[in-house]
Scaffold this active site. Structure first.
Site, PDB file in Angstrom:
ATOM      1  N   CYS A  80       0.599  -1.364   0.093  1.00 16.17           N
ATOM      2  CA  CYS A  80       0.182   0.159  -0.404  1.00 16.17           C
ATOM      3  C   CYS A  80       0.834   1.430   0.006  1.00 16.17           C
ATOM      4  CB  CYS A  80      -1.237   0.339   1.602  1.00 16.17           C
ATOM      5  SG  CYS A  80      -2.417   0.549   0.814  1.00 16.17           S
ATOM      6  N   HIS A 168      -3.869  -5.113   0.821  1.00 15.98           N
ATOM      7  CA  HIS A 168      -3.126  -6.127   1.829  1.00 15.98           C
ATOM      8  C   HIS A 168      -3.322  -7.621   2.297  1.00 15.98           C
ATOM      9  CE1 HIS A 168      -3.089  -1.706   3.745  1.00 15.98           C
ATOM     10  NE2 HIS A 168      -3.878  -1.888   3.629  1.00 15.98           N
ATOM     11  N   GLU A 170      -1.961  -8.771   4.478  1.00 22.49           N
ATOM     12  CA  GLU A 170      -1.920  -9.538   5.861  1.00 22.49           C
ATOM     13  C   GLU A 170      -3.539 -10.206   6.426  1.00 22.49           C
ATOM     14  OE1 GLU A 170      -1.239  -6.537   4.774  1.00 22.49           O
ATOM     15  OE2 GLU A 170      -0.995  -4.922   6.333  1.00 22.49           O
TER      16      GLU A 170
END
Ligand code: XMP
Length: 511
Positions: A80, A168, A170
């Site tokens: 990002c 993202h 994660e």
């Protein structure tokens, strides 16, 4: 030891990136982005991840560290903001997104030959959270994935293992995010995935032996909780009886807890002194009703008792603490790099007074990793799986002032609740549970007699980290059994209620 470095630009998800990588059995460290200038690449640093950020690369004062000594030398993954920074530093253009993209998106195209995206699928759901978009990539930067809204969802810099991704990986909403991180960590950074609890134990014991001098004595405050107990086992393995554990009974522990836990510690061969200081704590608490006042009185008394015991240890050079990773990184600000530790981890002025150095063997572990290490060290299940319990103990579960009689009453009610949770196999499904003694009395009837006795509130919550929590939906039959048993067995309590508030807006404790 092989590891990845995560440079933190302040995203709320930075810790999650670290957790995902640790789950792949690869060690990683989070540093504020300012660490970039100090980062010296050694062989054991296998890659660098640039986190997201609440900032915009377009702002003049946004984090903009020089990465030239890193790029091209080890694999780099910008996430990002990290990706936008790479694009901008390379001469590309980042603009405010015309369609702000938050939440779910789907990859509409991806380069199947890219090692980063190996085995990922077109249509894969990814989680976006950004106000800016990469409008134009610099020369030599190639798009490797897009969504319908975002042309540059992922890119690679030619001739080096540097990647940027707009989404993202994660968060669990990115359904193939874990695969992407695995591809980066294992295939691109070539990490061997040897970071296991046993590995951690061996390397930590070695490091402790190298750090602590051969005649140095170490003091550790034990609480019966997982963190301090695991720290004790590691130190014990490293230095044996030169570890001096101090376990203080503040008179606010649970029913039989002091004796049971002390026995468990002794069973583990730990050199532990149990200090019965209940009368001192009760004296310090007498007449205090204010929750913060009680916390302060308990904290102060603990320091006095602990200091006194610690002074008895001849040759003490170290104070060990069970500080864990979230305590260390929670307070890292992206605009400064000072690492402060929560005040409750520092035992008063003891380190200065006795000239003690601090040793924190768990400061790199997350809570669940502490449990895994505890299991590897064969910490008994009764300590390993214990619910969190606040330092001020029952002192903040007795609303109003504290007396030994109220403590005894609450210990019995709490004991019934906790034992029944265990008997019914519910203890492990609940994150934290306990009983609160309320400062009200209510009318009841027992046999032919009217009673006017105390009310106990039961609290049980589900949670991941204690920051947010929901009340546990315990079965009615179970609650009925607990209520009956408390009212029948604990003289002085004639009413039991169940707390059905979530956090926020309520908290877990009542005070
Ligand atoms: P709250 O009540 O804030 O609790 O929702 C969140 C977690 O923190 C624990 N807690 C404390 N722990 N000292 C501690 O060591 C305290 O003063 C304290 N107050 C709350 C609480 O038990 C829960 O796990």
């Amino acid at each position: 030891m092989e590891r990845l470095i995560i440079l933190d630009f302040g995203s709320q998800y930075t810790q999650l990136i670290a957790r995902r990588i640790r789950e792949l059995h690869v060690f990683c460290e989070i540093h504020p982005y300012t660490y970039a200038s100090k980062l010296v690449l050694s062989d054991d640093i296998r890659g660098v991840i640039l986190s997201g950020s609440p900032c915009s690369v377009r702002d003049a004062d946004s984090p903009n560290p020089d990465l030239s000594h890193i790029l091209g030398r080890v694999p780099v993954l910008g996430v990002c903001y990290g990706a936008q920074l790479l694009a901008q530093q390379g001469g590309g253009e980042v603009t405010p997104a015309t369609i702000r993209e938050y939440g779910r998106a789907r990859l509409s195209s991806l380069d199947a030959a890219s090692p980063l995206l190996d085995e990922m699928h077109v249509d894969s759901q990814v989680w976006m959270s950004h106000g800016d978009t990469i409008q134009r990539l610099p020369a030599g930067y190639n798009i490797i994935a897009s969504t319908p809204e975002v042309a540059v969802a992922a890119f690679k810099i030619e001739g080096q293992e540097t990647y940027g991704i707009q989404f993202h990986p994660e968060v669990t909403h990115s359904t193939e995010g874990k695969l992407l991180l695995r591809n980066f960590v294992v295939d691109i950074c070539q990490c061997a995935q040897t970071w296991t609890p046993d590995h951690f134990v061996d390397s930590t014991v070695e490091a402790l032996q190298a750090t602590i001098g051969p005649d140095d004595q170490v003091i550790l405050g034990l609480s019966g909780g997982v963190d301090s107990s695991v720290a004790a086992l590691l130190l014990h393995r490293a230095i044996g009886p030169r570890l001096h554990g101090i376990f203080v009974d503040n008179g606010l522990l649970r029913q039989d807890e002091f004796a049971t836990v002390l026995k468990a510690y002794e069973g583990l061969g730990l050199n532990v002194t149990g200090v019965n200081a209940a009368p001192e704590f009760y004296a310090a608490l007498a007449g205090i009703s204010d929750p913060e006042g009680k916390r302060k009185a308990i904290g102060r008394t603990f320091i006095e008792v602990f200091d006194r015991e610690a002074q008895k240890v001849q040759g003490a050079r170290w104070l060990a603490q069970g500080t864990i990773y979230p305590d260390v990184i929670e307070s890292v600000s992206i605009h400064g790099s000072s690492v402060t530790i929560k005040s409750h981890h520092n035992v008063g002025g003891l380190p200065e007074k006795m000239n003690l150095k601090i040793v924190e063997p768990l400061r790199m572990l997350f809570k669940d990793e502490v449990r895994e290490v505890g299991a590897a060290l064969e910490l008994p299940a009764e300590i390993l799986n214990r619910h969190p319990f606040p330092g001020p103990g029952l002192g903040i579960r007795i609303l109003g002032d504290i007396t030994p009689e109220k403590v005894a009453l609450l210990q019995r009610a709490d004991g019934v609740f906790i034992n029944l949770l265990k008997e019914h196999g519910l203890y492990e499904h609940v994150w934290q549970a306990g009983a609160m003694l309320l400062p009200v009395q209510s009318v009841g009837v027992m046999g032919d007699e009217r009673t006017y006795e105390r009310v106990v509130a039961l609290r049980a919550v589900t949670s991941v980290d204690g920051m947010t929590a929901d009340w546990a939906h315990l079965p009615y039959d179970f609650l009925a059994e607990v209520s009956n048993k408390i009212i029948n067995q604990v003289r002085g309590i004639n009413r039991v209620v169940y707390d059905i508030s979530s956090k926020p807006p309520a908290t877990i404790e009542w005070e």
